[in-house]
Design a protein around this motif. Structure first.
Motif, PDB file in Angstrom:
ATOM      1  N   ILE A 180       0.856  -1.354   0.153  1.00  0.00           N
ATOM      2  CA  ILE A 180      -0.176  -0.101   0.289  1.00  0.00           C
ATOM      3  C   ILE A 180       0.399   1.537   0.238  1.00  0.00           C
ATOM      4  CG2 ILE A 180      -1.970   0.869   1.171  1.00  0.00           C
ATOM      5  CD1 ILE A 180      -3.035  -0.651  -0.125  1.00  0.00           C
ATOM      6  N   ASP A 181       1.993   1.079   0.458  1.00  0.00           N
ATOM      7  CA  ASP A 181       2.977   2.252   0.657  1.00  0.00           C
ATOM      8  C   ASP A 181       3.595   2.661  -0.513  1.00  0.00           C
ATOM      9  OD1 ASP A 181       5.454   3.937   2.088  1.00  0.00           O
ATOM     10  OD2 ASP A 181       6.583   3.121   0.514  1.00  0.00           O
ATOM     11  N   ARG A 182       3.429   1.370  -1.547  1.00  0.00           N
ATOM     12  CA  ARG A 182       4.340   1.885  -3.068  1.00  0.00           C
ATOM     13  C   ARG A 182       3.233   2.503  -3.522  1.00  0.00           C
ATOM     14  NH1 ARG A 182       5.660  -2.534  -6.017  1.00  0.00           N
ATOM     15  NH2 ARG A 182       4.708  -3.859  -4.535  1.00  0.00           N
ATOM     16  N   PHE A 183       2.319   1.676  -3.001  1.00  0.00           N
ATOM     17  CA  PHE A 183       0.603   2.665  -4.532  1.00  0.00           C
ATOM     18  C   PHE A 183       0.327   4.456  -3.910  1.00  0.00           C
ATOM     19  CE2 PHE A 183      -4.644   1.258  -4.981  1.00  0.00           C
ATOM     20  CZ  PHE A 183      -3.709   0.695  -6.017  1.00  0.00           C
ATOM     21  N   SER A 184       0.584   4.396  -2.533  1.00  0.00           N
ATOM     22  CA  SER A 184       0.474   5.667  -2.082  1.00  0.00           C
ATOM     23  C   SER A 184       1.483   6.789  -3.297  1.00  0.00           C
ATOM     24  CB  SER A 184       1.285   6.174  -0.764  1.00  0.00           C
ATOM     25  OG  SER A 184       0.712   7.237  -0.546  1.00  0.00           O
ATOM     26  N   ILE A 185       2.872   6.329  -3.384  1.00  0.00           N
ATOM     27  CA  ILE A 185       4.195   6.401  -3.685  1.00  0.00           C
ATOM     28  C   ILE A 185       3.474   6.194  -5.761  1.00  0.00           C
ATOM     29  CG2 ILE A 185       6.282   6.632  -4.685  1.00  0.00           C
ATOM     30  CD1 ILE A 185       5.719   7.865  -1.448  1.00  0.00           C
ATOM     31  N   LEU A 186       3.462   5.861  -6.064  1.00  0.00           N
ATOM     32  CA  LEU A 186       2.779   5.634  -7.397  1.00  0.00           C
ATOM     33  C   LEU A 186       1.625   6.499  -7.974  1.00  0.00           C
ATOM     34  CD1 LEU A 186       2.795   3.934 -10.050  1.00  0.00           C
ATOM     35  CD2 LEU A 186       1.159   2.742  -8.949  1.00  0.00           C
ATOM     36  N   ALA A 187       0.524   6.822  -6.700  1.00  0.00           N
ATOM     37  CA  ALA A 187      -0.697   8.084  -6.678  1.00  0.00           C
ATOM     38  C   ALA A 187       0.420   8.652  -7.457  1.00  0.00           C
ATOM     39  CB  ALA A 187      -1.871   7.967  -5.535  1.00  0.00           C
ATOM     40  N   LEU A 188       1.123   9.546  -6.187  1.00  0.00           N
ATOM     41  CA  LEU A 188       1.853  10.547  -6.235  1.00  0.00           C
ATOM     42  C   LEU A 188       2.648  10.769  -7.652  1.00  0.00           C
ATOM     43  CD1 LEU A 188       3.080  11.161  -2.961  1.00  0.00           C
ATOM     44  CD2 LEU A 188       1.570  13.077  -4.068  1.00  0.00           C
ATOM     45  N   LYS A 189       3.502   9.565  -7.997  1.00  0.00           N
ATOM     46  CA  LYS A 189       4.212  10.016  -9.040  1.00  0.00           C
ATOM     47  C   LYS A 189       3.430  10.484 -10.863  1.00  0.00           C
ATOM     48  CE  LYS A 189       7.549   6.373  -8.283  1.00  0.00           C
ATOM     49  NZ  LYS A 189       8.595   5.126  -8.609  1.00  0.00           N
ATOM     50  N   ILE A 190       1.717   9.467 -10.794  1.00  0.00           N
ATOM     51  CA  ILE A 190       0.830  10.037 -11.873  1.00  0.00           C
ATOM     52  C   ILE A 190       0.154  11.315 -11.980  1.00  0.00           C
ATOM     53  CG2 ILE A 190      -1.228   9.226 -12.951  1.00  0.00           C
ATOM     54  CD1 ILE A 190      -1.022   5.914 -12.057  1.00  0.00           C
ATOM     55  N   TYR A 191       0.301  11.602 -10.305  1.00  0.00           N
ATOM     56  CA  TYR A 191      -0.440  12.952 -10.038  1.00  0.00           C
ATOM     57  C   TYR A 191       0.840  14.009 -10.962  1.00  0.00           C
ATOM     58  CZ  TYR A 191      -1.922  17.336  -8.548  1.00  0.00           C
ATOM     59  OH  TYR A 191      -2.521  18.726  -8.385  1.00  0.00           O
ATOM     60  N   HIS A 192       1.733  13.820 -11.020  1.00  0.00           N
ATOM     61  CA  HIS A 192       2.869  14.939 -11.185  1.00  0.00           C
ATOM     62  C   HIS A 192       3.236  14.481 -12.204  1.00  0.00           C
ATOM     63  CE1 HIS A 192       3.442  15.822  -7.131  1.00  0.00           C
ATOM     64  NE2 HIS A 192       3.515  17.004  -6.688  1.00  0.00           N
ATOM     65  N   MET A 193       3.182  13.066 -12.947  1.00  0.00           N
ATOM     66  CA  MET A 193       3.888  13.415 -13.929  1.00  0.00           C
ATOM     67  C   MET A 193       2.357  13.554 -14.804  1.00  0.00           C
ATOM     68  SD  MET A 193       6.168  11.794 -16.243  1.00  0.00           S
ATOM     69  CE  MET A 193       6.989  10.625 -14.629  1.00  0.00           C
ATOM     70  N   ARG A 194       1.586  13.316 -14.747  1.00  0.00           N
ATOM     71  CA  ARG A 194       0.409  13.787 -15.293  1.00  0.00           C
ATOM     72  C   ARG A 194       0.471  15.844 -16.069  1.00  0.00           C
ATOM     73  NH1 ARG A 194      -3.879  11.909 -13.432  1.00  0.00           N
ATOM     74  NH2 ARG A 194      -3.525   9.704 -15.100  1.00  0.00           N
ATOM     75  N   GLU A 195       0.995  16.244 -14.749  1.00  0.00           N
ATOM     76  CA  GLU A 195       1.434  17.406 -14.392  1.00  0.00           C
ATOM     77  C   GLU A 195       1.891  17.785 -15.438  1.00  0.00           C
ATOM     78  OE1 GLU A 195       0.691  19.546 -10.506  1.00  0.00           O
ATOM     79  OE2 GLU A 195       2.800  18.464 -10.584  1.00  0.00           O
ATOM     80  N   GLU A 196       3.733  17.173 -16.099  1.00  0.00           N
ATOM     81  CA  GLU A 196       4.283  16.977 -16.928  1.00  0.00           C
ATOM     82  C   GLU A 196       3.385  17.268 -18.071  1.00  0.00           C
ATOM     83  OE1 GLU A 196       7.652  18.484 -16.720  1.00  0.00           O
ATOM     84  OE2 GLU A 196       7.395  18.771 -14.766  1.00  0.00           O
ATOM     85  N   VAL A 197       3.111  15.612 -18.493  1.00  0.00           N
ATOM     86  CA  VAL A 197       1.931  15.454 -19.367  1.00  0.00           C
ATOM     87  C   VAL A 197       1.318  16.906 -20.182  1.00  0.00           C
ATOM     88  CG1 VAL A 197       0.497  14.741 -21.037  1.00  0.00           C
ATOM     89  CG2 VAL A 197       1.710  13.287 -19.822  1.00  0.00           C
ATOM     90  N   GLU A 198       0.873  18.332 -19.333  1.00  0.00           N
ATOM     91  CA  GLU A 198      -0.173  18.768 -19.526  1.00  0.00           C
ATOM     92  C   GLU A 198       0.265  20.215 -19.374  1.00  0.00           C
ATOM     93  OE1 GLU A 198      -3.180  18.586 -15.878  1.00  0.00           O
ATOM     94  OE2 GLU A 198      -3.927  17.357 -17.005  1.00  0.00           O
ATOM     95  N   ARG A 199       1.795  20.308 -19.359  1.00  0.00           N
ATOM     96  CA  ARG A 199       2.358  21.434 -19.860  1.00  0.00           C
ATOM     97  C   ARG A 199       2.730  21.690 -21.264  1.00  0.00           C
ATOM     98  NH1 ARG A 199       8.039  20.990 -17.091  1.00  0.00           N
ATOM     99  NH2 ARG A 199       8.706  23.112 -18.794  1.00  0.00           N
ATOM    100  N   THR A 200       2.326  23.138 -21.124  1.00  0.00           N
ATOM    101  CA  THR A 200       2.370  23.871 -22.746  1.00  0.00           C
ATOM    102  C   THR A 200       2.972  24.278 -22.788  1.00  0.00           C
ATOM    103  OG1 THR A 200       0.972  26.326 -22.224  1.00  0.00           O
ATOM    104  CG2 THR A 200      -0.013  24.473 -22.446  1.00  0.00           C
ATOM    105  N   ASP A 201       4.886  24.118 -21.948  1.00  0.00           N
ATOM    106  CA  ASP A 201       5.571  25.357 -22.164  1.00  0.00           C
ATOM    107  C   ASP A 201       6.639  24.613 -22.290  1.00  0.00           C
ATOM    108  OD1 ASP A 201       5.889  23.901 -19.757  1.00  0.00           O
ATOM    109  OD2 ASP A 201       7.071  26.000 -19.076  1.00  0.00           O
ATOM    110  N   VAL A 202       7.110  23.152 -22.970  1.00  0.00           N
ATOM    111  CA  VAL A 202       7.729  22.575 -23.280  1.00  0.00           C
ATOM    112  C   VAL A 202       7.402  21.917 -24.800  1.00  0.00           C
ATOM    113  CG1 VAL A 202       7.480  21.375 -21.205  1.00  0.00           C
ATOM    114  CG2 VAL A 202       6.052  19.909 -22.594  1.00  0.00           C
ATOM    115  N   SER A 203       8.698  21.056 -25.337  1.00  0.00           N
ATOM    116  CA  SER A 203       8.821  20.265 -26.297  1.00  0.00           C
ATOM    117  C   SER A 203       8.106  19.374 -26.860  1.00  0.00           C
ATOM    118  CB  SER A 203      10.827  20.496 -27.326  1.00  0.00           C
ATOM    119  OG  SER A 203      10.882  19.068 -26.028  1.00  0.00           O
TER     120      SER A 203
END
Length: 204
Positions: free
Chosen positions: A119-142
């Motif tokens: 469950i600890d790894r599951f919690s960290i995974l939720a954070l990874k997905i949240y922040h990686m999705r932020e990167e996907v949604e950026r408009t200031d990147v190549s």
């Protein structure tokens, strides 16, 4: 049909992450929406600790950070790690009590990892997905950056499916007596003044 345990975890973890990012401040107080003493409250608190520590780790990597501030932050990270470990043990205790009356099969096996550490790894995974999705949604990147982070997000989403399936199968095995669990208290020697030689030698 009621939600599975991992579905409930995922909902709670993402609520915690969203609540944190309303103000996005490592010093903000936690406002746990769940009743104290419930597993839901514990899961929310666990992810809140993980979320704050995620941002601690970002801050301490600032190349311009003041060394004194960095040392103070390192102390906070150490304390957070201890809190995280304590919370994992609390979740494992809940699981042990939940399956206490299960008749364990004679050929039952012990798992390499306890449910709470999964469950600890599951919690960290939720954070990874949240922040990686932020990167996907950026408009200031190549386009190259966008393609790279999109591919990483797809892998994380696949990991979410696989890890939730594995956790559910593990819990089914516990419920059926096919596996049994033990709660090993973590023995972090560096946090213990009686076990860390740098600390106990100073007291002599």
């Amino acid at each position: 049909m009621s939600a599975s345990f991992t579905e409930k975890c995922w909902e709670i973890f993402n609520r915690s992450i969203a609540d944190y990012h309303v103000h996005d401040n490592v010093d903000q107080p936690m406002n746990n929406p769940h009743e104290e003493g419930t597993i839901e409250a514990t899961l929310y608190h666990k992810n809140w600790i993980d979320t704050v520590q995620w941002h601690f780790e970002d801050i301490i990597r600032d190349p311009q950070i003041d060394p004194v501030s960095a040392l103070a932050l390192k102390r906070r990270i150490d304390a957070s790690n201890q809190d995280r470990t304590d919370m994992v043990e609390e979740i494992d205790t809940w699981f042990r009590e939940k399956y206490a009356d299960v008749e364990v099969a004679d050929d039952a096996k012990i798992n390499t990892e306890s449910p709470a550490w999964a469950i600890d790894r599951f919690s960290i995974l939720a954070l990874k997905i949240y922040h990686m999705r932020e990167e996907v949604e950026r408009t200031d990147v190549s386009p190259e950056h966008h393609a790279k982070v999109s591919a990483k997000l797809a892998v994380l989403e696949e990991q979410h499916t696989d890890l939730s399936t594995a956790i559910e199968e593990l819990l089914e095995d516990f419920a059926a007596g096919k596996k049994y669990m033990k709660v090993y208290r973590q023995m972090k020697m560096y946090n213990d003044p009686a076990l860390n030689p740098v600390l106990y030698k100073q007291s002599k």
